[in-house]
Design a protein around this motif. Structure first.
Motif, mmCIF file in Angstrom:
data_model
loop_
_atom_site.group_PDB
_atom_site.id
_atom_site.type_symbol
_atom_site.label_atom_id
_atom_site.label_comp_id
_atom_site.label_asym_id
_atom_site.label_seq_id
_atom_site.Cartn_x
_atom_site.Cartn_y
_atom_site.Cartn_z
ATOM 1 N N GLU A 1 33.006 109.867 6.816
ATOM 2 C CA GLU A 1 32.011 108.904 6.335
ATOM 3 C C GLU A 1 32.681 107.661 5.748
ATOM 4 N N GLN B 1 32.454 103.699 6.795
ATOM 5 C CA GLN B 1 32.170 102.620 5.845
ATOM 6 C C GLN B 1 33.255 101.545 5.898
ATOM 7 N N ILE C 1 32.693 99.366 8.897
ATOM 8 C CA ILE C 1 31.621 98.392 8.659
ATOM 9 C C ILE C 1 32.144 97.238 7.809
ATOM 10 N N LEU D 1 28.351 98.513 14.187
ATOM 11 C CA LEU D 1 27.424 99.524 14.692
ATOM 12 C C LEU D 1 28.149 100.850 14.916
ATOM 13 N N ALA E 1 28.663 102.408 11.617
ATOM 14 C CA ALA E 1 27.433 103.043 11.133
ATOM 15 C C ALA E 1 27.247 104.416 11.774
ATOM 16 N N THR F 1 29.715 106.751 10.132
ATOM 17 C CA THR F 1 29.216 107.074 8.792
ATOM 18 C C THR F 1 28.116 108.127 8.867
ATOM 19 N N TRP G 1 30.298 96.193 0.423
ATOM 20 C CA TRP G 1 30.790 97.255 1.312
ATOM 21 C C TRP G 1 32.035 97.908 0.731
#
Length: 118
Positions: A27, A31, A34, A44, A47, A50, A109
């Motif tokens: 995860e 992140q 991103i 994308l 994401a 994640t 972020w």
């Protein structure tokens, strides 16, 4: 959903804490993708990574919460675990959204990445 369908048996088989730890790292990787993405396609993909990582964090920690409770209290343990996760998400997401209005998107972020590692 695919992560839970394909790997949903792992928390029971090898332990919820191990699965959750690996999935939190997945995860966090998503992140970071991103956060660092120069293109929307990479964001994308981040994401998706994640989401895949998160898909087994919840059941992994849930298995541990129930495993350490006495048999007569396992339903209560699962209910408390779910309630506190919902509460945490219910407060953290709007708080980060409010902070987003006041600060730089990239900093947000980075903060989310650090909070997920913690």
């Amino acid at each position: 959903m695919a992560g839970r369908l394909i790997f949903g048996h792992l928390p029971d088989r090898i332990g919820g804490a191990r699965v959750a730890l690996v999935c939190v790292l997945i995860e966090v990787t998503g992140q970071a993708l991103i956060w660092l993405a120069p293109w929307s396609t990479l964001a994308l993909f981040g994401a998706a990574v994640t989401g895949f990582g998160y898909s087994l964090v919840y059941p992994g920690f849930g298995v541990e919460a129930v495993r350490h409770a006495p048999p007569q209290s396992r339903g209560l343990a699962m209910g408390a675990y779910t309630a506190f996760l919902d509460l945490a998400l219910g407060f953290a997401n709007p708080a980060l959204g409010l902070e987003r209005k006041a600060r730089d998107r990239e900093l947000l972020w980075l903060k989310t990445l650090v909070l997920n590692r913690g």
